[in-house]
Scaffold this active site. Structure first.
Site, PDB file in Angstrom:
ATOM      1  CG  HIS A 121       3.641  20.999 -15.024  1.00  0.00           C
ATOM      2  ND1 HIS A 121       2.906  21.747 -15.895  1.00  0.00           N
ATOM      3  CD2 HIS A 121       2.806  20.644 -14.014  1.00  0.00           C
ATOM      4  CE1 HIS A 121       1.672  21.840 -15.429  1.00  0.00           C
ATOM      5  NE2 HIS A 121       1.578  21.185 -14.287  1.00  0.00           N
ATOM      6  CG  ASP A 198       8.140  24.838 -12.738  1.00  0.00           C
ATOM      7  OD1 ASP A 198       7.669  25.321 -11.691  1.00  0.00           O
ATOM      8  OD2 ASP A 198       7.498  24.091 -13.502  1.00  0.00           O
ATOM      9  CD  GLN A 201       4.241  20.407  -6.920  1.00  0.00           C
ATOM     10  OE1 GLN A 201       3.610  20.329  -5.869  1.00  0.00           O
ATOM     11  NE2 GLN A 201       3.648  20.700  -8.067  1.00  0.00           N
ATOM     12  CE  LYS A 224       0.625  23.794  -8.652  1.00  0.00           C
ATOM     13  NZ  LYS A 224       1.438  23.344  -9.766  1.00  0.00           N
ATOM     14  CB  CYS A 362       0.595  18.482 -16.194  1.00  0.00           C
ATOM     15  SG  CYS A 362      -1.086  19.043 -16.136  1.00  0.00           S
TER      16      CYS A 362
HETATM   17  C1  PLP Z   1       1.485  23.502 -10.975  1.00  0.00           C
HETATM   18  C2  PLP Z   1       2.756  23.465 -11.713  1.00  0.00           C
HETATM   19  C3  PLP Z   1       2.962  24.272 -12.848  1.00  0.00           C
HETATM   20  C4  PLP Z   1       1.876  25.140 -13.440  1.00  0.00           C
HETATM   21  O1  PLP Z   1       1.452  26.096 -12.545  1.00  0.00           O
HETATM   22  P1  PLP Z   1       0.198  27.034 -12.926  1.00  0.00           P
HETATM   23  O2  PLP Z   1      -0.184  27.619 -11.613  1.00  0.00           O
HETATM   24  O3  PLP Z   1      -0.855  26.140 -13.494  1.00  0.00           O
HETATM   25  O4  PLP Z   1       0.683  28.048 -13.903  1.00  0.00           O
HETATM   26  C5  PLP Z   1       4.186  24.226 -13.459  1.00  0.00           C
HETATM   27  N1  PLP Z   1       5.174  23.441 -12.989  1.00  0.00           N
HETATM   28  C6  PLP Z   1       5.016  22.653 -11.899  1.00  0.00           C
HETATM   29  C7  PLP Z   1       6.143  21.816 -11.420  1.00  0.00           C
HETATM   30  C8  PLP Z   1       3.802  22.630 -11.227  1.00  0.00           C
HETATM   31  O5  PLP Z   1       3.645  21.867 -10.162  1.00  0.00           O
END
Ligand code: PLP
Length: 404
Positions: A121, A198, A201, A224, A362
């Site tokens: 992302h 990260d 997701q 999320k 993104c």
């Molecule tokens: C949504 C997402 C982000 C960013 O999350 P924010 O809530 O906008 O800070 C980063 N990495 C992944 C894989 C995402 O799906």
């Protein structure tokens, strides 16, 4: 199996109409919907005990502080952290990543290396590029293949004592691929590098255990996970959080202040400057309660079935191509119709009440890899149904007939 009919009663928004049709919400990878239980928590907070935390001796402040710290414990338990000192409350994944990237500035020098995966992302690329600019470190990329799976050999061969940091998403938001983070973490550690995963997701679909993973940092966003926007958490190993300097200066993160010198608060408050999103943090805890009430394993099993049904239904459409065919995937399908711009499909689907995402998600490097401007992305949650998959497939077929 889940009783989805019952579950859907918890989500007021799922009962609205869009353009004269019942809403089919398939943009869960961008943000999830909010159950009544979480909405009630937010209303209750502002109705009964809205106050600043960690400061007042009065009852409201104590109630708010208790609820906020209770939420931190829920997050700690859910993610299997050793203690609450390892849970930093953030505004979301992006802030968690920036906190770590900023903190490593003093630990890197020219010639050091940071690895990121090819399917990141943007929020997981830009902070590292900025860190490289500040320090003279070099960014290297773990490549991916046509199936949307990471290829680890170049990474394993390229590791050295110059490798200081490795960053990878647990699950790709553009493709749904579940990355082999266990192997990445072990490999990075064997070279003495720290790892940030990260988890934005992955967290909606599976439970990650911080201690079992032995990961150094892990970030999530509440929105999320059926929680509100502007709240999230960063897990950090205590030994790392002790070493990293504070992220921002302000109230809440200090222990003593004079004009000569300031001493910082103990963990986790050292990283939490200013008044936080108190209500958001508490609601994040309520969202985890909600998900655990259903059961993460039950959610995963149901979504796996929905994914295979949706994959089959979409592949039956002429000229439809799915990007990302990893063996391990979450319930995300990125696809295109031959000769049709994804945006046009998304617009027609919206007219039919179906919400999907179109664009580069993104993750422009992934789109560049496939040499496409973007995809249509349908991302499913445990509150979606087979009937909604049918409406998606019918909608895409109709769009195909209209556009090609
Ligand atoms: C949504 C997402 C982000 C960013 O999350 P924010 O809530 O906008 O800070 C980063 N990495 C992944 C894989 C995402 O799906």
């Amino acid at each position: 199996m889940l009783d989805v009919t019952e579950i859907r009663k918890d989500f007021p928004i799922l009962h609205r109409q869009v353009n004269g049709q019942p809403l089919v919400y398939l943009d869960n990878a961008a943000t999830s919907q909010t159950p009544r239980q979480v909405i009630d928590t937010i209303v209750d907070y502002y109705s009964r005990y809205n106050a600043n935390i960690h400061r007042g001796v009065h009852t409201l402040s104590q109630e708010a502080t208790d609820a906020y710290e209770q939420a931190r414990i829920k997050i700690q338990k859910h993610f299997g952290a050793a203690n609450t000192r390892e849970i930093i409350m953030t505004s979301g994944t992006t802030e968690g990543i920036n906190l770590v990237a900023q903190g490593f500035t003093g630990f890197l020098e020219t010639g050091d290396e940071i690895w990121v995966s090819a399917m990141e992302h943007h929020s997981n690329i830009v902070p590292w590029q900025m860190l490289c600019e500040r320090t003279g470190a070099r960014l290297r990329v773990i490549p991916m293949n046509e199936e949307g799976v990471l290829v680890l050999e170049p990474f394993k061969e390229g590791l050295s004592d110059r490798t200081k940091l490795v960053f990878c998403n647990h699950v790709s938001n553009a493709l749904g691929t579940v990355n082999p983070i266990e192997e990445i973490i072990q490999t990075a550690h064997s070279a003495g590098a720290a790892v940030l995963i990260d988890g934005a997701q992955a967290a909606p679909h599976m439970r990650a255990d911080m201690q079992k993973l032995d990961v150094d940092f892990y970030t999530v966003s509440a929105h999320k996970l059926c929680g509100p926007t502007g709240a999230g958490a960063l897990y950090g190993k205590e030994e790392w959080l002790k070493k990293l300097p504070p992220y921002q200066g302000g109230g809440e993160m200090i222990s003593e202040v004079t004009f000569e010198k300031t001493t910082y608060a103990a963990l986790p408050h050292k990283f939490e400057a200013g008044t936080p999103n108190i209500c958001g943090g508490i609601a994040f805890g309520a969202a985890l309660d909600y998900l655990n009430g259903i059961g993460m394993d039950q959610i995963a099993a149901y979504e796996a079935e929905l994914l295979s049904y949706a994959t089959e239904s979409l592949l039956a459409i002429e000229g439809l191509k799915i990007y990302g065919q990893a063996a391990r995937k979450t319930s995300v399908i990125s696809f295109n119709l031959e000769g049709v711009h994804p945006y046009d499909v998304g617009t027609l689907l919206d007219k039919m009440g179906i919400a999907v995402r179109t664009g580069h998600h993104c993750a422009q490097p992934v789109m560049d890899f496939y040499k496409i401007p973007g995809t249509i992305r349908a991302s499913f949650s445990f509150y979606n149904t087979r009937e909604e998959v049918d409406r998606l497939a019918q909608g895409v077929e109709k769009a195909r007939q209209m556009l090609s």
